[in-house]
Design a protein around this motif. Sequence first.
Motif, PDB file in Angstrom:
ATOM      1  N   MET A   1       0.822  -1.180   0.000  1.00  0.00           N
ATOM      2  CA  MET A   1       0.000   0.000   0.000  1.00  0.00           C
ATOM      3  C   MET A   1       0.870   1.249   0.000  1.00  0.00           C
ATOM      4  O   MET A   1       1.845   1.329   0.735  1.00  0.00           O
ATOM      5  CB  MET A   1      -0.885   0.031   1.237  1.00  0.00           C
ATOM      6  N   VAL A   2       0.477   2.188  -0.830  1.00  0.00           N
ATOM      7  CA  VAL A   2       1.217   3.434  -0.953  1.00  0.00           C
ATOM      8  C   VAL A   2       0.279   4.578  -0.585  1.00  0.00           C
ATOM      9  O   VAL A   2      -0.859   4.634  -1.044  1.00  0.00           O
ATOM     10  CB  VAL A   2       1.747   3.617  -2.395  1.00  0.00           C
ATOM     11  N   PHE A   3       0.756   5.492   0.250  1.00  0.00           N
ATOM     12  CA  PHE A   3      -0.034   6.650   0.663  1.00  0.00           C
ATOM     13  C   PHE A   3       0.292   7.843  -0.219  1.00  0.00           C
ATOM     14  O   PHE A   3       1.445   8.241  -0.332  1.00  0.00           O
ATOM     15  CB  PHE A   3       0.273   7.028   2.118  1.00  0.00           C
ATOM     16  N   ILE A   4      -0.748   8.401  -0.844  1.00  0.00           N
ATOM     17  CA  ILE A   4      -0.611   9.664  -1.573  1.00  0.00           C
ATOM     18  C   ILE A   4      -1.691  10.576  -1.037  1.00  0.00           C
ATOM     19  O   ILE A   4      -2.882  10.286  -1.169  1.00  0.00           O
ATOM     20  CB  ILE A   4      -0.757   9.475  -3.096  1.00  0.00           C
ATOM     21  N   LEU A   5      -1.297  11.656  -0.406  1.00  0.00           N
ATOM     22  CA  LEU A   5      -2.219  12.603   0.229  1.00  0.00           C
ATOM     23  C   LEU A   5      -3.128  11.919   1.245  1.00  0.00           C
ATOM     24  O   LEU A   5      -4.303  12.214   1.353  1.00  0.00           O
ATOM     25  CB  LEU A   5      -3.079  13.313  -0.814  1.00  0.00           C
ATOM     26  N   GLY A   6      -2.588  10.957   1.967  1.00  0.00           N
ATOM     27  CA  GLY A   6      -3.353  10.284   3.002  1.00  0.00           C
ATOM     28  C   GLY A   6      -4.308   9.220   2.509  1.00  0.00           C
ATOM     29  O   GLY A   6      -5.103   8.710   3.282  1.00  0.00           O
ATOM     30  N   VAL A   7      -4.267   8.886   1.221  1.00  0.00           N
ATOM     31  CA  VAL A   7      -5.155   7.871   0.666  1.00  0.00           C
ATOM     32  C   VAL A   7      -4.325   6.644   0.335  1.00  0.00           C
ATOM     33  O   VAL A   7      -3.257   6.745  -0.269  1.00  0.00           O
ATOM     34  CB  VAL A   7      -5.869   8.395  -0.604  1.00  0.00           C
ATOM     35  N   ASN A   8      -4.825   5.480   0.740  1.00  0.00           N
ATOM     36  CA  ASN A   8      -4.158   4.206   0.475  1.00  0.00           C
ATOM     37  C   ASN A   8      -4.424   3.758  -0.952  1.00  0.00           C
ATOM     38  O   ASN A   8      -5.577   3.712  -1.372  1.00  0.00           O
ATOM     39  CB  ASN A   8      -4.727   3.139   1.404  1.00  0.00           C
ATOM     40  N   PHE A   9      -3.394   3.424  -1.690  1.00  0.00           N
ATOM     41  CA  PHE A   9      -3.554   2.872  -3.033  1.00  0.00           C
ATOM     42  C   PHE A   9      -2.843   1.531  -3.098  1.00  0.00           C
ATOM     43  O   PHE A   9      -1.689   1.414  -2.684  1.00  0.00           O
ATOM     44  CB  PHE A   9      -2.953   3.807  -4.089  1.00  0.00           C
ATOM     45  N   PRO A  10      -3.527   0.491  -3.602  1.00  0.00           N
ATOM     46  CA  PRO A  10      -2.859  -0.804  -3.772  1.00  0.00           C
ATOM     47  C   PRO A  10      -1.695  -0.683  -4.751  1.00  0.00           C
ATOM     48  O   PRO A  10      -1.734   0.139  -5.668  1.00  0.00           O
ATOM     49  CB  PRO A  10      -3.959  -1.700  -4.348  1.00  0.00           C
ATOM     50  N   GLU A  11      -0.694  -1.506  -4.553  1.00  0.00           N
ATOM     51  CA  GLU A  11       0.524  -1.392  -5.357  1.00  0.00           C
ATOM     52  C   GLU A  11       0.313  -1.793  -6.811  1.00  0.00           C
ATOM     53  O   GLU A  11       1.096  -1.434  -7.670  1.00  0.00           O
ATOM     54  CB  GLU A  11       1.626  -2.231  -4.723  1.00  0.00           C
ATOM     55  N   ARG A  12      -0.742  -2.517  -7.112  1.00  0.00           N
ATOM     56  CA  ARG A  12      -0.954  -2.974  -8.487  1.00  0.00           C
ATOM     57  C   ARG A  12      -1.702  -1.956  -9.346  1.00  0.00           C
ATOM     58  O   ARG A  12      -1.824  -2.132 -10.545  1.00  0.00           O
ATOM     59  CB  ARG A  12      -1.688  -4.308  -8.492  1.00  0.00           C
ATOM     60  N   ASN A  13      -2.241  -0.877  -8.745  1.00  0.00           N
ATOM     61  CA  ASN A  13      -2.967   0.139  -9.507  1.00  0.00           C
ATOM     62  C   ASN A  13      -2.021   0.982 -10.353  1.00  0.00           C
ATOM     63  O   ASN A  13      -0.880   1.239  -9.954  1.00  0.00           O
ATOM     64  CB  ASN A  13      -3.728   1.075  -8.576  1.00  0.00           C
ATOM     65  N   LEU A  14      -2.510   1.426 -11.502  1.00  0.00           N
ATOM     66  CA  LEU A  14      -1.736   2.343 -12.321  1.00  0.00           C
ATOM     67  C   LEU A  14      -1.696   3.716 -11.651  1.00  0.00           C
ATOM     68  O   LEU A  14      -2.673   4.136 -11.017  1.00  0.00           O
ATOM     69  CB  LEU A  14      -2.353   2.476 -13.708  1.00  0.00           C
ATOM     70  N   VAL A  15      -0.572   4.408 -11.816  1.00  0.00           N
ATOM     71  CA  VAL A  15      -0.414   5.725 -11.204  1.00  0.00           C
ATOM     72  C   VAL A  15      -1.435   6.695 -11.793  1.00  0.00           C
ATOM     73  O   VAL A  15      -2.062   7.475 -11.070  1.00  0.00           O
ATOM     74  CB  VAL A  15       1.028   6.255 -11.410  1.00  0.00           C
ATOM     75  N   LYS A  16      -1.640   6.625 -13.101  1.00  0.00           N
ATOM     76  CA  LYS A  16      -2.563   7.546 -13.767  1.00  0.00           C
ATOM     77  C   LYS A  16      -3.973   7.398 -13.208  1.00  0.00           C
ATOM     78  O   LYS A  16      -4.623   8.381 -12.870  1.00  0.00           O
ATOM     79  CB  LYS A  16      -2.549   7.288 -15.274  1.00  0.00           C
ATOM     80  N   LYS A  17      -4.459   6.184 -13.073  1.00  0.00           N
ATOM     81  CA  LYS A  17      -5.810   5.950 -12.539  1.00  0.00           C
ATOM     82  C   LYS A  17      -5.888   6.346 -11.067  1.00  0.00           C
ATOM     83  O   LYS A  17      -6.916   6.831 -10.604  1.00  0.00           O
ATOM     84  CB  LYS A  17      -6.205   4.482 -12.699  1.00  0.00           C
ATOM     85  N   SER A  18      -4.829   6.134 -10.320  1.00  0.00           N
ATOM     86  CA  SER A  18      -4.828   6.505  -8.911  1.00  0.00           C
ATOM     87  C   SER A  18      -4.913   8.016  -8.749  1.00  0.00           C
ATOM     88  O   SER A  18      -5.620   8.515  -7.874  1.00  0.00           O
ATOM     89  CB  SER A  18      -3.576   5.983  -8.218  1.00  0.00           C
ATOM     90  N   LEU A  19      -4.197   8.749  -9.592  1.00  0.00           N
ATOM     91  CA  LEU A  19      -4.257  10.212  -9.517  1.00  0.00           C
ATOM     92  C   LEU A  19      -5.633  10.726  -9.905  1.00  0.00           C
ATOM     93  O   LEU A  19      -6.125  11.709  -9.340  1.00  0.00           O
ATOM     94  CB  LEU A  19      -3.197  10.833 -10.428  1.00  0.00           C
ATOM     95  N   GLU A  20      -6.283  10.059 -10.842  1.00  0.00           N
ATOM     96  CA  GLU A  20      -7.587  10.515 -11.316  1.00  0.00           C
ATOM     97  C   GLU A  20      -8.708  10.245 -10.323  1.00  0.00           C
ATOM     98  O   GLU A  20      -9.828  10.717 -10.516  1.00  0.00           O
ATOM     99  CB  GLU A  20      -7.912   9.869 -12.668  1.00  0.00           C
ATOM    100  N   THR A  21      -8.435   9.506  -9.244  1.00  0.00           N
ATOM    101  CA  THR A  21      -9.468   9.297  -8.236  1.00  0.00           C
ATOM    102  C   THR A  21      -9.712  10.546  -7.410  1.00  0.00           C
ATOM    103  O   THR A  21     -10.762  10.667  -6.782  1.00  0.00           O
ATOM    104  CB  THR A  21      -9.103   8.139  -7.294  1.00  0.00           C
ATOM    105  N   PHE A  22      -8.774  11.480  -7.403  1.00  0.00           N
ATOM    106  CA  PHE A  22      -8.953  12.729  -6.675  1.00  0.00           C
ATOM    107  C   PHE A  22      -9.884  13.641  -7.466  1.00  0.00           C
ATOM    108  O   PHE A  22      -9.746  13.784  -8.682  1.00  0.00           O
ATOM    109  CB  PHE A  22      -7.611  13.438  -6.454  1.00  0.00           C
ATOM    110  N   PHE A  23     -10.831  14.284  -6.782  1.00  0.00           N
ATOM    111  CA  PHE A  23     -11.769  15.203  -7.420  1.00  0.00           C
ATOM    112  C   PHE A  23     -10.995  16.423  -7.901  1.00  0.00           C
ATOM    113  O   PHE A  23     -10.296  17.078  -7.134  1.00  0.00           O
ATOM    114  CB  PHE A  23     -12.855  15.618  -6.418  1.00  0.00           C
ATOM    115  N   GLY A  24     -11.089  16.713  -9.174  1.00  0.00           N
ATOM    116  CA  GLY A  24     -10.390  17.862  -9.742  1.00  0.00           C
ATOM    117  C   GLY A  24      -9.141  17.478 -10.516  1.00  0.00           C
ATOM    118  O   GLY A  24      -8.491  18.337 -11.100  1.00  0.00           O
ATOM    119  N   VAL A  25      -8.789  16.198 -10.520  1.00  0.00           N
ATOM    120  CA  VAL A  25      -7.640  15.726 -11.287  1.00  0.00           C
ATOM    121  C   VAL A  25      -8.171  14.789 -12.363  1.00  0.00           C
ATOM    122  O   VAL A  25      -8.630  13.692 -12.073  1.00  0.00           O
ATOM    123  CB  VAL A  25      -6.616  14.980 -10.398  1.00  0.00           C
ATOM    124  N   GLY A  26      -8.135  15.258 -13.603  1.00  0.00           N
ATOM    125  CA  GLY A  26      -8.624  14.468 -14.721  1.00  0.00           C
ATOM    126  C   GLY A  26      -7.477  13.870 -15.515  1.00  0.00           C
ATOM    127  O   GLY A  26      -6.312  13.898 -15.086  1.00  0.00           O
TER     128      GLY A  26
END
Length: 119
Positions: A1-26
């Motif tokens: 698990m990787v924390f970006i801005l306090g949110v846990n992201f599984p290690e297998r997720n793509l970085v692009k899709k993980s960033l797009e989960t934040f509201f305002g980041v398309g």
Amino acid sequence: MVFILGVNFPERNLVKKSLETFFGVGPSVSARLMARFHIHPTCKVGELANKQVLDLTAALSEMKIENDLRREILDNIKRLKDTGTYRGKRHAMGLPVRGQRTRTQIKTAIKLNRIDRKL
């Protein structure tokens, strides 16, 4: 698990899709961030170095995303309603604001604007 801005992201997720989960980041903003920090588009979150994670977190914390952006949007809609503009009245009634057709295709717009009418 990787924390970006306090949110846990599984290690297998793509970085692009993980960033797009934040509201305002398309798609375009996430691609720009990845290019800025030299991250490949198919890179996964688990493959990022600690420095890259810290750089991404710092860049995201400087941007207006999530609750700050939501609050700003609601404030803009409230300002339009208070000044009594045409767009503000349309928001208050739950009707389409940007010139969409209302004669036959209004049901979708009313469903989408339901959130704004709670104010």
